[in-house]
Scaffold this motif. Structure first.
Motif, PDB file in Angstrom:
ATOM      1  N   MET A 107       0.846  -1.193   0.000  1.00 32.16           N
ATOM      2  CA  MET A 107       0.000   0.000   0.000  1.00 32.16           C
ATOM      3  C   MET A 107       0.881   1.243   0.000  1.00 32.16           C
ATOM      4  SD  MET A 107      -3.134   0.965   2.547  1.00 32.16           S
ATOM      5  CE  MET A 107      -2.111   1.419   3.930  1.00 32.16           C
ATOM      6  N   ARG A 108       0.662   2.092  -0.994  1.00 30.80           N
ATOM      7  CA  ARG A 108       1.464   3.314  -1.145  1.00 30.80           C
ATOM      8  C   ARG A 108       0.568   4.533  -0.959  1.00 30.80           C
ATOM      9  NH1 ARG A 108       3.104  -0.466  -5.000  1.00 30.80           N
ATOM     10  NH2 ARG A 108       5.361  -0.846  -5.129  1.00 30.80           N
ATOM     11  N   VAL A 109       1.053   5.500  -0.191  1.00 31.74           N
ATOM     12  CA  VAL A 109       0.347   6.768   0.023  1.00 31.74           C
ATOM     13  C   VAL A 109       1.129   7.855  -0.702  1.00 31.74           C
ATOM     14  CG1 VAL A 109      -0.505   8.423   1.712  1.00 31.74           C
ATOM     15  CG2 VAL A 109      -0.471   5.973   2.274  1.00 31.74           C
ATOM     16  N   LEU A 110       0.448   8.585  -1.591  1.00 36.50           N
ATOM     17  CA  LEU A 110       1.107   9.609  -2.398  1.00 36.50           C
ATOM     18  C   LEU A 110       0.447  10.959  -2.179  1.00 36.50           C
ATOM     19  CD1 LEU A 110       0.827   6.793  -4.311  1.00 36.50           C
ATOM     20  CD2 LEU A 110       2.409   8.152  -5.689  1.00 36.50           C
ATOM     21  N   GLY A 111       1.251  11.971  -2.042  1.00 36.12           N
ATOM     22  CA  GLY A 111       0.773  13.345  -1.950  1.00 36.12           C
ATOM     23  C   GLY A 111       1.398  14.171  -3.046  1.00 36.12           C
ATOM     24  N   ARG A 112       0.558  14.788  -3.872  1.00 35.96           N
ATOM     25  CA  ARG A 112       1.043  15.579  -5.014  1.00 35.96           C
ATOM     26  C   ARG A 112       1.977  14.752  -5.902  1.00 35.96           C
ATOM     27  NH1 ARG A 112       2.096  21.533  -2.193  1.00 35.96           N
ATOM     28  NH2 ARG A 112      -0.052  21.814  -1.481  1.00 35.96           N
ATOM     29  N   GLN A 113       1.566  13.524  -6.153  1.00 35.11           N
ATOM     30  CA  GLN A 113       2.264  12.598  -7.045  1.00 35.11           C
ATOM     31  C   GLN A 113       3.621  12.131  -6.525  1.00 35.11           C
ATOM     32  OE1 GLN A 113       0.465  11.502  -9.905  1.00 35.11           O
ATOM     33  NE2 GLN A 113      -1.049  12.621  -8.727  1.00 35.11           N
ATOM     34  N   GLN A 114       3.907  12.394  -5.265  1.00 36.86           N
ATOM     35  CA  GLN A 114       5.148  11.910  -4.657  1.00 36.86           C
ATOM     36  C   GLN A 114       4.817  10.861  -3.596  1.00 36.86           C
ATOM     37  OE1 GLN A 114       8.318  12.794  -5.610  1.00 36.86           O
ATOM     38  NE2 GLN A 114       7.303  13.935  -7.236  1.00 36.86           N
ATOM     39  N   GLN A 115       5.539   9.738  -3.645  1.00 34.11           N
ATOM     40  CA  GLN A 115       5.294   8.684  -2.667  1.00 34.11           C
ATOM     41  C   GLN A 115       5.819   9.100  -1.297  1.00 34.11           C
ATOM     42  OE1 GLN A 115       6.477   4.008  -1.936  1.00 34.11           O
ATOM     43  NE2 GLN A 115       6.308   4.732  -4.046  1.00 34.11           N
ATOM     44  N   LEU A 116       4.933   9.062  -0.308  1.00 34.39           N
ATOM     45  CA  LEU A 116       5.284   9.467   1.051  1.00 34.39           C
ATOM     46  C   LEU A 116       5.484   8.280   1.972  1.00 34.39           C
ATOM     47  CD1 LEU A 116       2.713  12.376   1.487  1.00 34.39           C
ATOM     48  CD2 LEU A 116       5.085  12.533   0.728  1.00 34.39           C
ATOM     49  N   LEU A 117       4.793   7.178   1.683  1.00 36.06           N
ATOM     50  CA  LEU A 117       4.824   6.034   2.593  1.00 36.06           C
ATOM     51  C   LEU A 117       4.438   4.779   1.834  1.00 36.06           C
ATOM     52  CD1 LEU A 117       4.952   4.967   5.594  1.00 36.06           C
ATOM     53  CD2 LEU A 117       2.475   5.386   5.678  1.00 36.06           C
TER      54      LEU A 117
END
Length: 310
Positions: A109-119
């Motif tokens: 599971m990947r969390v992305l903010g503004r198209q950048q992977q955060l976690l």
């Protein structure tokens, strides 16, 4: 470079066996830091599931027009059901073994903010012996009518009995393409080609100090394993192929690297389709190299179409 054999690819059928995963993406916006800890708060706006691991290899094969069957292990859970549904949507003939001992489906599971992977959060468990029995049985049934077997090893346990899978394919007269993991390469004895990346090759033969030294080590490994060919994928250094005829190299073709996740799956799939369609290993490598250069410009585990290649 020969044209991509799209017509011949449509007539080919490839079997993929390996570690099946579900890649889950949560996309959102970040506009503040959490008051509870110094971490960004992601306001999730969109969710997307994609096939991962060996299933992503199968997805890429289907996108290139070839018929594809997939054997792997999933759990009796929501993620496993999602893998089956996505495979059906992509036209993949899925022979999924549901682990009877309660294994969960491998989920990234990947969390992305503004198209950048955060976690990224991983959920994974090795399959049990009964599930591996199922893999052996499904593979033996599914290999009929296939021109090539792809073994996609992510070290999650599905290929714990890889020696027997290779023997089954050889008995059926089907060439075997292996994407390896770890340093125990004797497990892959009898395959047609093994495709380690740079780090995996170093695990297998140690560090080399020159291209000549690499050639000696690679050809020795190829001979030891009884391979037709050995292909090393080397990121920005391109790809290098070793066969009985010598060494051939292709420079990297990526214009802009955005995300490398799943790129190895696309390279593996393109190599397999080109080879199953009748190209030799060198021409197949050239097309795989081109596909890799395209897919690293996309976000997350993605596919490359025949139209993009051409």
């Amino acid at each position: 470079m020969m044209p991509f054999p799209a017509r011949e690819a449509r007539a080919a059928k490839i079997l993929v066996v390996g570690d099946v995963m579900l890649d889950r993406y949560w996309f959102g916006e970040v506009d503040r830091i959490s008051p509870e800890a110094p971490v960004p708060v992601v306001r999730v706006a969109r969710r997307e599931d994609r096939l991962g691991g060996a299933a992503n290899v199968a997805r890429n094969i289907a996108a290139l027009g070839a018929r594809v069957a997939l054997v792997g292990v999933v759990g009796a859970d929501e993620a496993g059901a999602r893998v089956g549904a996505l495979a059906a949507e992509d036209g993949i003939e899925a022979h999924l073994v549901e682990d009877p001992d309660g294994m969960d489906t491998t989920l990234k599971m990947r969390v992305l903010g503004r198209q950048q992977q955060l976690l990224r959060v991983d959920f994974e468990h090795a399959p049990g012996a009964r599930a591996l029995d199922g893999v052996d049985d499904r593979m033996a049934d599914a290999i009929a009518g296939c021109q090539l077997l792809v073994l996609s090893d992510y070290a999650k346990g599905t290929l714990a009995r890889v020696e027997g899978l290779i023997q089954t394919a050889r008995a059926a007269g089907v060439p075997v393409l292996v994407d390896p993991k770890g340093h125990r390469y004797r497990r892959y004895y009898g395959a047609s080609i093994v495709t380690p990346n740079r780090n995996e090759m170093q695990d297998a033969v140690g560090r080399w100090d020159s291209e000549d030294d690499l050639t000696r080590r690679a050809q020795a490994l190829r001979a030891e394993l009884g391979l037709e060919a050995l292909l090393i994928t080397r990121s920005e250094q391109g790809m290098t192929l070793f066969t009985g005829e010598g060494r051939r190299h292709a420079d990297a073709q990526a214009h802009e690297v955005f995300d490398v996740s799943g790129a190895g799956d696309t390279v593996l799939a393109t190599l397999a389709v080109a080879r199953a369609a009748g190209l030799d290993w060198y021409e197949s490598m050239l097309w795989a190299n081109r596909a890799g250069g395209i897919v690293v410009g996309k976000l997350g585990t993605s596919i490359v179409s025949v139209e993009e290649l051409s």
